[in-house]
Design a protein around this motif. Structure first.
Motif, PDB file in Angstrom:
ATOM      1  N   CYS A  10       0.805  -1.220   0.000  1.00  0.00           N
ATOM      2  CA  CYS A  10       0.000   0.000   0.000  1.00  0.00           C
ATOM      3  C   CYS A  10       0.837   1.270   0.000  1.00  0.00           C
ATOM      4  O   CYS A  10       0.297   2.372   0.201  1.00  0.00           O
ATOM      5  CB  CYS A  10      -0.927  -0.001   1.212  1.00  0.00           C
ATOM      6  N   GLY A  11       2.129   1.152  -0.204  1.00  0.00           N
ATOM      7  CA  GLY A  11       3.000   2.315  -0.117  1.00  0.00           C
ATOM      8  C   GLY A  11       2.678   3.409  -1.111  1.00  0.00           C
ATOM      9  O   GLY A  11       2.967   4.580  -0.875  1.00  0.00           O
ATOM     10  N   GLN A  12       2.089   3.043  -2.259  1.00  0.00           N
ATOM     11  CA  GLN A  12       1.771   4.033  -3.279  1.00  0.00           C
ATOM     12  C   GLN A  12       0.389   4.653  -3.084  1.00  0.00           C
ATOM     13  O   GLN A  12       0.000   5.558  -3.817  1.00  0.00           O
ATOM     14  CB  GLN A  12       1.842   3.381  -4.665  1.00  0.00           C
ATOM     15  N   SER A  13      -0.354   4.161  -2.121  1.00  0.00           N
ATOM     16  CA  SER A  13      -1.689   4.690  -1.874  1.00  0.00           C
ATOM     17  C   SER A  13      -1.599   6.082  -1.257  1.00  0.00           C
ATOM     18  O   SER A  13      -0.738   6.356  -0.420  1.00  0.00           O
ATOM     19  CB  SER A  13      -2.461   3.759  -0.934  1.00  0.00           C
ATOM     20  N   THR A  14      -2.464   6.979  -1.676  1.00  0.00           N
ATOM     21  CA  THR A  14      -2.452   8.357  -1.188  1.00  0.00           C
ATOM     22  C   THR A  14      -3.632   8.608  -0.255  1.00  0.00           C
ATOM     23  O   THR A  14      -4.582   7.826  -0.197  1.00  0.00           O
ATOM     24  CB  THR A  14      -2.518   9.347  -2.361  1.00  0.00           C
ATOM     25  N   ILE A  15      -3.557   9.715   0.469  1.00  0.00           N
ATOM     26  CA  ILE A  15      -4.669  10.104   1.336  1.00  0.00           C
ATOM     27  C   ILE A  15      -5.933  10.302   0.513  1.00  0.00           C
ATOM     28  O   ILE A  15      -7.032   9.912   0.930  1.00  0.00           O
ATOM     29  CB  ILE A  15      -4.313  11.390   2.111  1.00  0.00           C
ATOM     30  N   ARG A  16      -5.780  10.872  -0.687  1.00  0.00           N
ATOM     31  CA  ARG A  16      -6.943  11.072  -1.547  1.00  0.00           C
ATOM     32  C   ARG A  16      -7.572   9.743  -1.938  1.00  0.00           C
ATOM     33  O   ARG A  16      -8.798   9.601  -1.942  1.00  0.00           O
ATOM     34  CB  ARG A  16      -6.544  11.859  -2.797  1.00  0.00           C
ATOM     35  N   ASN A  17      -6.734   8.749  -2.243  1.00  0.00           N
ATOM     36  CA  ASN A  17      -7.252   7.420  -2.582  1.00  0.00           C
ATOM     37  C   ASN A  17      -8.015   6.824  -1.396  1.00  0.00           C
ATOM     38  O   ASN A  17      -9.078   6.220  -1.561  1.00  0.00           O
ATOM     39  CB  ASN A  17      -6.107   6.481  -2.967  1.00  0.00           C
ATOM     40  N   MET A  18      -7.452   6.992  -0.202  1.00  0.00           N
ATOM     41  CA  MET A  18      -8.078   6.442   0.994  1.00  0.00           C
ATOM     42  C   MET A  18      -9.410   7.137   1.272  1.00  0.00           C
ATOM     43  O   MET A  18     -10.409   6.486   1.596  1.00  0.00           O
ATOM     44  CB  MET A  18      -7.138   6.584   2.195  1.00  0.00           C
ATOM     45  N   GLN A  19      -9.437   8.451   1.143  1.00  0.00           N
ATOM     46  CA  GLN A  19     -10.679   9.183   1.367  1.00  0.00           C
ATOM     47  C   GLN A  19     -11.753   8.772   0.373  1.00  0.00           C
ATOM     48  O   GLN A  19     -12.935   8.643   0.734  1.00  0.00           O
ATOM     49  CB  GLN A  19     -10.414  10.685   1.289  1.00  0.00           C
ATOM     50  N   ALA A  20     -11.345   8.548  -0.877  1.00  0.00           N
ATOM     51  CA  ALA A  20     -12.310   8.110  -1.884  1.00  0.00           C
ATOM     52  C   ALA A  20     -12.846   6.725  -1.557  1.00  0.00           C
ATOM     53  O   ALA A  20     -14.038   6.447  -1.742  1.00  0.00           O
ATOM     54  CB  ALA A  20     -11.651   8.113  -3.270  1.00  0.00           C
ATOM     55  N   ALA A  21     -11.973   5.846  -1.052  1.00  0.00           N
ATOM     56  CA  ALA A  21     -12.399   4.492  -0.702  1.00  0.00           C
ATOM     57  C   ALA A  21     -13.360   4.517   0.479  1.00  0.00           C
ATOM     58  O   ALA A  21     -14.338   3.752   0.518  1.00  0.00           O
ATOM     59  CB  ALA A  21     -11.183   3.623  -0.384  1.00  0.00           C
ATOM     60  N   ILE A  22     -13.107   5.382   1.459  1.00  0.00           N
ATOM     61  CA  ILE A  22     -14.012   5.506   2.606  1.00  0.00           C
ATOM     62  C   ILE A  22     -15.375   6.004   2.150  1.00  0.00           C
ATOM     63  O   ILE A  22     -16.427   5.486   2.568  1.00  0.00           O
ATOM     64  CB  ILE A  22     -13.410   6.447   3.669  1.00  0.00           C
TER      65      ILE A  22
END
Length: 224
Positions: free
Chosen positions: A119-131
């Motif tokens: 998950c090292g390439q995952s961004t905060i924006r990606n995480m927020q979108a997933a939530i």
């Protein structure tokens, strides 16, 4: 493989005299180790590299059993459910001081961090979108589970099954997901958390699969 990391700090929301706090058997390090060994990273957050801290509020009765556990603060997704589950597993493993007030509220922050090698390439924006996606998909998920619950009871409109199957495909309710959930349920059984495993098995059944039926019959009190 998901890395299981938890913050092990107990925050007491009421004032205590020094030395008069509840203590996990074996001390703080034992609590840290216990939490690390018990957490099963939830499926959706695992797949989507979601990290976060969930603050769980709870009380201890006079036997040191966890009561009234609830999420005080969390992202509102499956991490919340897992944090609650793990806190409940500490039930009976606390040493209470003399005269302890069982109405006292305790708060345990639980930190979830996915494996950075994946998950090292995952961004905060990606995480927020997933939530956000998790919250938006709940209505679709409920449509699927409600359909199959009604089907088992002979109440479903069978003409809608093709629509439900399409929803399952959209949600990713496939054999790979079912296999992952079955594996997580096995981990919970090893922890003697039959209730947690039954939740997973019943979910599998309620998305139209029979792959957990034998476990439900063996371990769970009743089918939904």
């Amino acid at each position: 493989m998901i890395k299981r990391l938890l913050a092990g700090i107990i925050v007491l929301t009421a004032a205590f005299a020094a030395g008069a706090q509840p203590v996990f058997k074996g001390g703080q390090r034992a609590l840290d180790d216990f939490l690390k060994s018990k957490i099963v990273y939830p499926e959706y957050s695992s797949r989507n590299c979601i990290s976060g801290t969930v603050n769980v509020a709870f009380r201890l009765d006079k036997q040191g059993r966890v009561t009234d556990a609830k999420v005080q603060q969390g992202p509102g997704i499956d991490l919340d459910d897992e944090a609650l589950r793990v806190i409940k597993l500490t039930s009976g493993l606390w040493v209470l001081p003399a005269g302890y007030n069982p109405t006292t509220n305790l708060v345990q922050p639980i930190r979830f961090d996915p494996d950075q090698t994946r998950c090292g390439q995952s961004t905060i924006r990606n995480m927020q979108a997933a939530i956000a996606d998790y919250k938006n998909r709940q209505e679709l998920e409920n449509a699927v589970t409600n359909y199959y619950i009604n089907k088992y009871q002979g109440k479903a409109d069978l003409s809608k099954e093709n629509t439900i199957i399409a929803l399952k495909q959209q949600l990713g309710f496939d054999d790979e997901l079912i296999s992952d959930i079955l594996n997580k349920a096995v981990e919970k059984v090893k922890q003697n958390d039959i209730a947690g495993a039954c939740t997973d098995w019943n979910f599998i059944r309620n998305i139209g699969s029979d792959k957990a039926d034998s476990f439900i019959q063996k371990y769970c009190s009743k089918k939904p």
